[in-house]
Each structure stands twice: as structure tokens, then as C-alpha cells.
Design an enzyme around this catalytic site. Structure first.
Site, PDB file in Angstrom:
ATOM      1  N   LYS A 157      26.603 -17.775   0.771  1.00 47.14           N
ATOM      2  CA  LYS A 157      27.434 -18.763   0.071  1.00 47.14           C
ATOM      3  C   LYS A 157      27.005 -18.869  -1.379  1.00 47.14           C
ATOM      4  CE  LYS A 157      28.586 -21.921   3.854  1.00 47.14           C
ATOM      5  NZ  LYS A 157      28.586 -23.326   4.272  1.00 47.14           N
ATOM      6  N   HIS A 197       0.851  -1.188   0.000  1.00 47.30           N
ATOM      7  CA  HIS A 197       0.000   0.000   0.000  1.00 47.30           C
ATOM      8  C   HIS A 197       0.882   1.231   0.000  1.00 47.30           C
ATOM      9  CE1 HIS A 197      -3.966  -1.813   0.551  1.00 47.30           C
ATOM     10  NE2 HIS A 197      -3.313  -2.753   1.224  1.00 47.30           N
TER      11      HIS A 197
END
Length: 194
Positions: free
Chosen positions: A183, A107
């Protein structure tokens, strides 16, 4: 090999869920009830979809064609909420933990030139929408939030309780608020490396 540890009562419940699932969403594997589905005509549930209890699939507005598109063999945990106003595409073989939120809208606009005022009630602010794309073989951990405009690359892992606000490359593990790469998968060495 994974095995289930369902008791007799849960096995009976699952059989009932499978029967109800085939009536509600014929190509699904098993939909656990209760479930909320809004805008079903705009949803492609894919094939072999499995959901946990209390999930919510919602497409708001009027559209031409499917706006929430789910691939094949997608497994979704309990209490997952997927809310679409623009477009959300979920790839094949995606696994989601419980309490995941995937939402392509908010919103109001809070960056750029035309920002919404805090003096306007949130429910009266225009919806800001951007599509979401989740690649194949993605694992989304418990409590993760995937926000509008995000693309998650194939084979990536979203750590539990992460908030994804930016694109995620393929074959990485991300975590944190906001989520950052922890990673990467090294294809040559077949290892996850920092």
C-alpha cells in the site's frame, strides 16, 4: 492514549533498568538488560532510546567516527540484533518489533564478476558491506530482516517477518520475502491505498 499494564515487579525492574541505563548510556530512556554492545565507541545511541531485553548492537572493525547512528525517541523490542561493519543510520521516532535483524554485511559476494566459491569456508570469505539508512517515523514489524544497501523512506511500515532486500520508498507499507509494496499513503485523501 496508550497505557502500560506493568505489574508491581515489572515496575520495580523498569526503575532499576532506568538507573542502569543512565550509567551505561546517559541519554537513553530505558535499556532493558541483558544487552550486548560491541564497538561502543562507534555507536551514537541518540536520545531517549528504549530497548527490550537481549538486544545486540555490534560495530565490527576499526573506524573513524560513529558508524551506528540512532536518532531520537527510537523504541526497539526484545531480541533485536543490529550488526554494522560499514554504516547504519536509524532516523527519529522509529519503532521496531521484537526479533528484528538489521545487518549491513554478509560473508562473501554472490553476484557480479568476483563471486565467492562455496568451497571457501564462509568465515574465511571477505565481508561484503553496504550502508543502511532508515528514515524518520518508520515502523519495522516483528521478525523483519533489513539487509545491506537498503534505504527505507520516512513514514514507511515494514510488515512482520518481511525480508527487505531493496530500497523502500517513503510512506508505503511493504511485506513479504522479498518485501514488496502493498500500500501507499495518499496524502490528499489521508488514506492507505493499494
Amino acid at each position: 492514549m496508550r497505557t502500560s499494564n506493568y505489574g508491581i515487579w515489572e515496575t520495580i525492574q523498569n526503575i532499576c533498568y532506568v538507573i542502569r541505563s543512565r550509567i551505561l548510556i546517559p541519554k537513553s530512556r530505558m535499556i532493558r538488560f541483558p544487552i550486548v554492545i560491541r564497538g561502543k565507541q562507534y555507536i551514537d545511541f541518540g536520545t531517549n532510546l528504549t530497548t527490550g531485553r537481549r538486544c545486540r548492537f555490534e560495530v565490527n572493525g576499526k573506524h573513524n567516527g560513529k558508524r551506528l547512528i540512532i536518532g531520537k525517541n527510537v523504541n526497539i523490542g526484545d531480541d533485536v540484533s543490529i550488526r554494522c561493519a560499514d554504516k547504519i543510520v536509524i532516523g527519529n521516532h522509529v519503532l521496531m518489533g521484537s526479533k528484528v535483524l538489521i545487518i549491513d554485511n554478509s560473508h562473501g559476494i554472490y553476484t557480479g564478476e568476483k563471486q565467492d566459491s562455496p568451497e571457501t569456508p564462509p568465515n574465511e570469505r571477505a565481508l561484503y558491506m553496504k550502508p543502511i539508512k532508515i528514515g524518520d517515523n518508520v515502523w519495522i514489524g516483528e521478525g523483519a530482516v533489513i539487509q545491506q544497501g537498503v534505504t527505507i523512506g520516512a513514514g514507511s511500515i515494514i510488515a512482520a517477518n518481511s525480508v527487505v532486500t531493496k530500497d523502500v520508498p517513503a510512506q508505503v507499507i511493504v511485506g513479504g520475502i522479498p518485501a514488496k509494496v502493498i500500500k501507499r499513503y495518499d496524502c490528499e485523501n489521508k488514506q492507505w491505498i493499494r
